[in-house]
Design a protein around this motif. Structure first.
Motif, PDB file in Angstrom:
ATOM      1  N   LYS A  64      -2.971  -0.368  16.706  1.00 45.75           N
ATOM      2  CA  LYS A  64      -3.937  -0.565  15.626  1.00 45.75           C
ATOM      3  C   LYS A  64      -5.107   0.406  15.697  1.00 45.75           C
ATOM      4  CE  LYS A  64      -7.012  -4.179  13.777  1.00 45.75           C
ATOM      5  NZ  LYS A  64      -7.344  -5.629  13.830  1.00 45.75           N
ATOM      6  N   GLU A  65      -5.713   0.548  16.872  1.00 42.93           N
ATOM      7  CA  GLU A  65      -6.877   1.430  17.010  1.00 42.93           C
ATOM      8  C   GLU A  65      -6.504   2.876  16.713  1.00 42.93           C
ATOM      9  OE1 GLU A  65      -9.941   0.447  17.749  1.00 42.93           O
ATOM     10  OE2 GLU A  65      -9.525  -1.674  18.171  1.00 42.93           O
ATOM     11  N   GLU A  66      -5.358   3.294  17.203  1.00 40.27           N
ATOM     12  CA  GLU A  66      -4.896   4.666  16.978  1.00 40.27           C
ATOM     13  C   GLU A  66      -4.662   4.936  15.501  1.00 40.27           C
ATOM     14  OE1 GLU A  66      -0.730   7.158  17.387  1.00 40.27           O
ATOM     15  OE2 GLU A  66      -0.947   5.239  18.440  1.00 40.27           O
ATOM     16  N   ILE A  67      -3.959   4.020  14.825  1.00 42.61           N
ATOM     17  CA  ILE A  67      -3.655   4.204  13.407  1.00 42.61           C
ATOM     18  C   ILE A  67      -4.934   4.202  12.576  1.00 42.61           C
ATOM     19  CG2 ILE A  67      -2.476   3.192  11.414  1.00 42.61           C
ATOM     20  CD1 ILE A  67      -0.403   2.076  13.440  1.00 42.61           C
ATOM     21  N   ALA A  68      -5.845   3.301  12.904  1.00 44.25           N
ATOM     22  CA  ALA A  68      -7.111   3.229  12.158  1.00 44.25           C
ATOM     23  C   ALA A  68      -7.903   4.522  12.298  1.00 44.25           C
ATOM     24  CB  ALA A  68      -7.933   2.037  12.638  1.00 44.25           C
ATOM     25  N   GLU A  81     -13.193  -0.511   7.951  1.00 46.13           N
ATOM     26  CA  GLU A  81     -12.277  -0.698   6.831  1.00 46.13           C
ATOM     27  C   GLU A  81     -10.859  -0.276   7.209  1.00 46.13           C
ATOM     28  OE1 GLU A  81     -13.410   0.796   3.026  1.00 46.13           O
ATOM     29  OE2 GLU A  81     -15.485   0.120   3.201  1.00 46.13           O
ATOM     30  N   SER A  82     -10.735   0.791   7.988  1.00 45.71           N
ATOM     31  CA  SER A  82      -9.414   1.241   8.420  1.00 45.71           C
ATOM     32  C   SER A  82      -8.743   0.205   9.306  1.00 45.71           C
ATOM     33  CB  SER A  82      -9.526   2.577   9.154  1.00 45.71           C
ATOM     34  OG  SER A  82      -9.947   3.608   8.289  1.00 45.71           O
ATOM     35  N   LEU A  83      -9.507  -0.385  10.210  1.00 49.62           N
ATOM     36  CA  LEU A  83      -8.961  -1.451  11.053  1.00 49.62           C
ATOM     37  C   LEU A  83      -8.506  -2.622  10.193  1.00 49.62           C
ATOM     38  CD1 LEU A  83     -11.631  -1.331  13.903  1.00 49.62           C
ATOM     39  CD2 LEU A  83      -9.185  -0.827  14.171  1.00 49.62           C
ATOM     40  N   GLY A  84      -9.294  -2.951   9.182  1.00 52.79           N
ATOM     41  CA  GLY A  84      -8.906  -4.015   8.266  1.00 52.79           C
ATOM     42  C   GLY A  84      -7.651  -3.663   7.494  1.00 52.79           C
ATOM     43  N   GLU A  85      -7.504  -2.387   7.146  1.00 52.57           N
ATOM     44  CA  GLU A  85      -6.303  -1.990   6.403  1.00 52.57           C
ATOM     45  C   GLU A  85      -5.053  -2.088   7.262  1.00 52.57           C
ATOM     46  OE1 GLU A  85      -4.251   1.626   3.900  1.00 52.57           O
ATOM     47  OE2 GLU A  85      -6.440   1.633   4.110  1.00 52.57           O
ATOM     48  N   THR A  90       0.086  -4.764   8.029  1.00 49.22           N
ATOM     49  CA  THR A  90       1.039  -5.575   8.794  1.00 49.22           C
ATOM     50  C   THR A  90       1.270  -6.931   8.133  1.00 49.22           C
ATOM     51  OG1 THR A  90      -0.760  -6.276  10.261  1.00 49.22           O
ATOM     52  CG2 THR A  90       0.634  -4.473  11.017  1.00 49.22           C
ATOM     53  N   SER A  91       0.314  -7.411   7.355  1.00 44.48           N
ATOM     54  CA  SER A  91       0.531  -8.690   6.675  1.00 44.48           C
ATOM     55  C   SER A  91       1.704  -8.600   5.705  1.00 44.48           C
ATOM     56  CB  SER A  91      -0.745  -9.135   5.949  1.00 44.48           C
ATOM     57  OG  SER A  91      -1.006  -8.361   4.786  1.00 44.48           O
ATOM     58  N   TYR A  92       1.914  -7.432   5.098  1.00 46.49           N
ATOM     59  CA  TYR A  92       3.073  -7.250   4.219  1.00 46.49           C
ATOM     60  C   TYR A  92       4.372  -7.231   5.018  1.00 46.49           C
ATOM     61  CZ  TYR A  92       0.256  -6.461   0.079  1.00 46.49           C
ATOM     62  OH  TYR A  92      -0.609  -6.646  -0.980  1.00 46.49           O
ATOM     63  N   ILE A  93       4.352  -6.569   6.166  1.00 49.19           N
ATOM     64  CA  ILE A  93       5.557  -6.555   7.000  1.00 49.19           C
ATOM     65  C   ILE A  93       5.881  -7.977   7.454  1.00 49.19           C
ATOM     66  CG2 ILE A  93       6.670  -5.557   9.016  1.00 49.19           C
ATOM     67  CD1 ILE A  93       4.648  -3.275   8.910  1.00 49.19           C
ATOM     68  N   ASP A  94       4.869  -8.714   7.878  1.00 45.46           N
ATOM     69  CA  ASP A  94       5.077 -10.088   8.335  1.00 45.46           C
ATOM     70  C   ASP A  94       5.623 -10.969   7.213  1.00 45.46           C
ATOM     71  OD1 ASP A  94       4.066  -9.376  10.810  1.00 45.46           O
ATOM     72  OD2 ASP A  94       2.031 -10.095  10.370  1.00 45.46           O
ATOM     73  N   TRP A  95       5.040 -10.818   6.013  1.00 40.77           N
ATOM     74  CA  TRP A  95       5.461 -11.656   4.896  1.00 40.77           C
ATOM     75  C   TRP A  95       6.924 -11.419   4.558  1.00 40.77           C
ATOM     76  CZ3 TRP A  95       3.495 -15.663   2.149  1.00 40.77           C
ATOM     77  CH2 TRP A  95       4.146 -15.995   0.971  1.00 40.77           C
ATOM     78  N   TYR A  96       7.315 -10.140   4.472  1.00 44.38           N
ATOM     79  CA  TYR A  96       8.676  -9.838   4.042  1.00 44.38           C
ATOM     80  C   TYR A  96       9.693  -9.972   5.173  1.00 44.38           C
ATOM     81  CZ  TYR A  96       6.871  -8.899  -0.489  1.00 44.38           C
ATOM     82  OH  TYR A  96       6.265  -9.060  -1.706  1.00 44.38           O
ATOM     83  N   ALA A  97       9.224  -9.996   6.403  1.00 43.36           N
ATOM     84  CA  ALA A  97      10.121 -10.374   7.491  1.00 43.36           C
ATOM     85  C   ALA A  97      10.626 -11.801   7.279  1.00 43.36           C
ATOM     86  CB  ALA A  97       9.406 -10.261   8.838  1.00 43.36           C
ATOM     87  N   GLU A  98       9.764 -12.654   6.745  1.00 43.95           N
ATOM     88  CA  GLU A  98      10.171 -14.026   6.437  1.00 43.95           C
ATOM     89  C   GLU A  98      10.983 -14.095   5.143  1.00 43.95           C
ATOM     90  OE1 GLU A  98       9.765 -16.635   8.412  1.00 43.95           O
ATOM     91  OE2 GLU A  98       8.888 -15.227   9.853  1.00 43.95           O
ATOM     92  N   GLU A  99      10.564 -13.325   4.132  1.00 43.52           N
ATOM     93  CA  GLU A  99      11.276 -13.360   2.852  1.00 43.52           C
ATOM     94  C   GLU A  99      12.703 -12.829   2.982  1.00 43.52           C
ATOM     95  OE1 GLU A  99      10.322 -14.662  -0.288  1.00 43.52           O
ATOM     96  OE2 GLU A  99       8.939 -15.589   1.139  1.00 43.52           O
ATOM     97  N   PHE A 135      -5.198   4.106   0.217  1.00 43.85           N
ATOM     98  CA  PHE A 135      -4.740   3.074   1.152  1.00 43.85           C
ATOM     99  C   PHE A 135      -3.416   3.533   1.758  1.00 43.85           C
ATOM    100  CE2 PHE A 135      -7.652   0.695  -1.526  1.00 43.85           C
ATOM    101  CZ  PHE A 135      -8.331  -0.093  -0.603  1.00 43.85           C
ATOM    102  N   PRO A 136      -3.463   4.515   2.651  1.00 43.10           N
ATOM    103  CA  PRO A 136      -2.232   5.155   3.124  1.00 43.10           C
ATOM    104  C   PRO A 136      -1.341   4.261   3.971  1.00 43.10           C
ATOM    105  CG  PRO A 136      -4.131   5.963   4.355  1.00 43.10           C
ATOM    106  CD  PRO A 136      -4.674   5.141   3.226  1.00 43.10           C
ATOM    107  N   ALA A 137      -1.883   3.195   4.538  1.00 40.16           N
ATOM    108  CA  ALA A 137      -1.058   2.283   5.337  1.00 40.16           C
ATOM    109  C   ALA A 137      -0.537   1.129   4.478  1.00 40.16           C
ATOM    110  CB  ALA A 137      -1.850   1.748   6.526  1.00 40.16           C
ATOM    111  N   ALA A 138      -1.445   0.426   3.823  1.00 43.22           N
ATOM    112  CA  ALA A 138      -1.065  -0.787   3.101  1.00 43.22           C
ATOM    113  C   ALA A 138      -0.158  -0.511   1.911  1.00 43.22           C
ATOM    114  CB  ALA A 138      -2.311  -1.540   2.647  1.00 43.22           C
ATOM    115  N   MET A 139      -0.404   0.587   1.178  1.00 45.40           N
ATOM    116  CA  MET A 139       0.439   0.869   0.025  1.00 45.40           C
ATOM    117  C   MET A 139       1.841   1.265   0.454  1.00 45.40           C
ATOM    118  SD  MET A 139      -1.554   0.116  -2.449  1.00 45.40           S
ATOM    119  CE  MET A 139      -2.163  -1.092  -1.255  1.00 45.40           C
TER     120      MET A 139
END
Length: 463
Positions: A64-68, A81-85, A90-99, A135-139
């Motif tokens: 996380k720290e490195e990517i941010a 903000e980068s840490l938050g992103e 990862t919240s999208y990865i987690d969500w769709y891991a379940e979906e 938003f290069p990570a989240a998008m």
């Protein structure tokens, strides 16, 4: 060198890294490799796809720290903000891991006793994505995670300004065990890669986040091969403040939605529409808070407003501010700049404009910068008319403590995402997308995996 992208820090203009531009032959080969991998990836059971996505999410969090830091260096946004992103990504990865484990079919009662009808879902095929710099990570994960969860291979072209974050995320996906041909990146100019994506017989779906004109061109260019499309395009978000609103809450939430990432988001408030009886009070409160925001290098711990991504973005912001002032707008805060074109950095101090009118460019075009134009209204009908007077319909916000007022505003706003006393309504668990010229389809929530699936039904006779 002509065959490399120079990735610069927008806060200093310094070169961070040179990135190889992929040739047309390399991109076409990557598309073929992705297409060929579909035969294998679609057969990986949903529980295994889920496990691989979970492992990817875990690795992203471990780095996380490195990517941010990478994100802040190439994008300019404050490190916080980068840490938050990264968490948002990862919240999208987690969500769709379940979906992945919840792609259900169904049976339909037949019209005769001798038939049975079964409906099933299957992955659509190779997905090509084009993602933005802001938003290069989240998008990227918002597109990659549902594609992979559905059984689709995925190839992404990140923005030329911010390729490094995406490249690192793809590397970690490979480290997690997702095959290298199942998730890939290519680097190049948008017009070149976009044409290769739209013309390719291997690509079955395109997912794009960016400007409406480019989105329209991608749609046109994909017509010959009838590709599926998800488009998250431009916005021009209104923020309505009713007479009964909690002004302190409205100011706080306006700061969040307007000035995050220096106003360089597609859902940030672009038009602040305030009841005439409270407009002076609100404007003063907002300006007072805006003047406290710290502008600087995103790596500095106290920075709240980072740089504008490039000269083109800076010039658009300045031209809108100057146009507004020339037509009678009053500057309550900001309209200050820290610019060095030779070195290549552009800072716009957060700005508040009062007495804004409909004939000003800033009321007609998305700013993508830290500028809050304030206009007043008398009636709710007038506020709705101002809010809807745009071809865009991505995000909107309003503030009121009266449920009748809130229900009326919600029912009459033509926007896909609406925040009621909430300036930050986004999340992996909610459907993100716009109306009108702001896009096609939704990303996030259960709706976000639907565009990656085909529906077919089987009618079994002679039972």
């Amino acid at each position: 060198m002509a065959n490399v992208l120079r990735v610069n820090n927008p806060a200093t203009g310094e070169l961070i890294q040179e990135v190889k531009i992929h040739s047309e032959e390399e991109i076409n080969q990557a598309l073929k490799n992705g297409h060929d991998s579909f035969k294998r990836w679609r057969k990986v059971n949903a529980h295994e796809r889920s496990r691989l996505l979970q492992r990817w999410s875990q690795l992203v969090q471990e780095h996380k720290e490195e990517i941010a830091k990478i994100m802040t260096l190439e994008n300019g946004k404050p490190l916080k903000e980068s840490l938050g992103e990264v968490d948002y990504a990862t919240s999208y990865i987690d969500w769709y891991a379940e979906e992945a484990k919840r792609i259900y079919g169904r049976t339909i009662p037949a019209s005769t006793e001798s038939k049975r009808i079964i409906v099933s879902r299957q992955p659509i095929g190779l997905v090509a994505a084009i993602t933005p710099w802001n938003f290069p990570a989240a998008m990227m994960t918002r597109k990659a995670a549902p594609a992979l969860a559905a059984g689709c291979p995925f190839i992404v072209k990140p923005a030329v300004e911010t390729p490094l974050t995406t490249m690192r995320l793809v590397e970690l996906a490979h480290e997690a065990g997702i095959p290298t041909d199942v998730i890939q990146y290519v680097n190049g100019r948008g017009s070149v890669v976009g044409d290769l994506f739209t013309q390719s017989e291997y690509v079955r779906k395109i997912s794009f986040t960016g400007s409406t004109p480019i989105g329209k061109q991608l749609i046109k260019n994909s017509a010959d091969t009838v590709k599926h499309m998800t488009m998250e395009l431009g916005g021009h978000a209104p923020l309505i403040i009713a007479e009964d609103a909690d002004l302190d809450l409205a100011v706080q939430q306006t700061l969040i939605t307007k000035y995050r990432n220096a106003g360089q988001t597609c859902v940030c408030a672009n038009r602040i529409i305030v009841h005439e009886n409270i407009v002076d009070q609100f404007a003063e409160k907002l300006a007072e808070e805006v003047k406290k925001l710290k502008v600087g290098n995103g790596l500095d711990s106290d920075t709240q407003i980072g740089p504008i991504i490039n000269e083109k973005g800076y010039e658009k912001i300045v031209s809108q501010i100057e146009d507004a002032i020339d037509k009678g707008a009053e500057v309550l805060a900001g309209n200050q700049y820290d610019v060095n074109k030779d070195q290549g950095y552009y800072f716009v101090y957060p700005t508040v404009l009062k007495n804004v009118s409909a004939d000003m460019v800033i009321m007609q075009e998305e700013t993508f910068g830290p500028v809050a134009p304030i206009v007043s209204f008398k009636t709710l009908e007038e506020a709705i008319e101002i809010a809807n007077s745009t071809p865009y319909g991505l995000a909107a916000y309003f503030f009121t403590n009266d449920y009748k007022t809130g229900t009326y505003i919600h029912d009459n706003l033509d926007f896909g995402i609406i925040g009621w006393n909430d300036g930050a309504p986004s999340g992996a668990h909610v459907p993100f997308g716009g109306m009108k010229e702001s896009g096609l389809g939704r990303e996030g929530s259960i709706e976000g995996i639907e565009p990656y699936l085909e529906t077919k039904y089987l009618s079994i006779g002679n039972l």
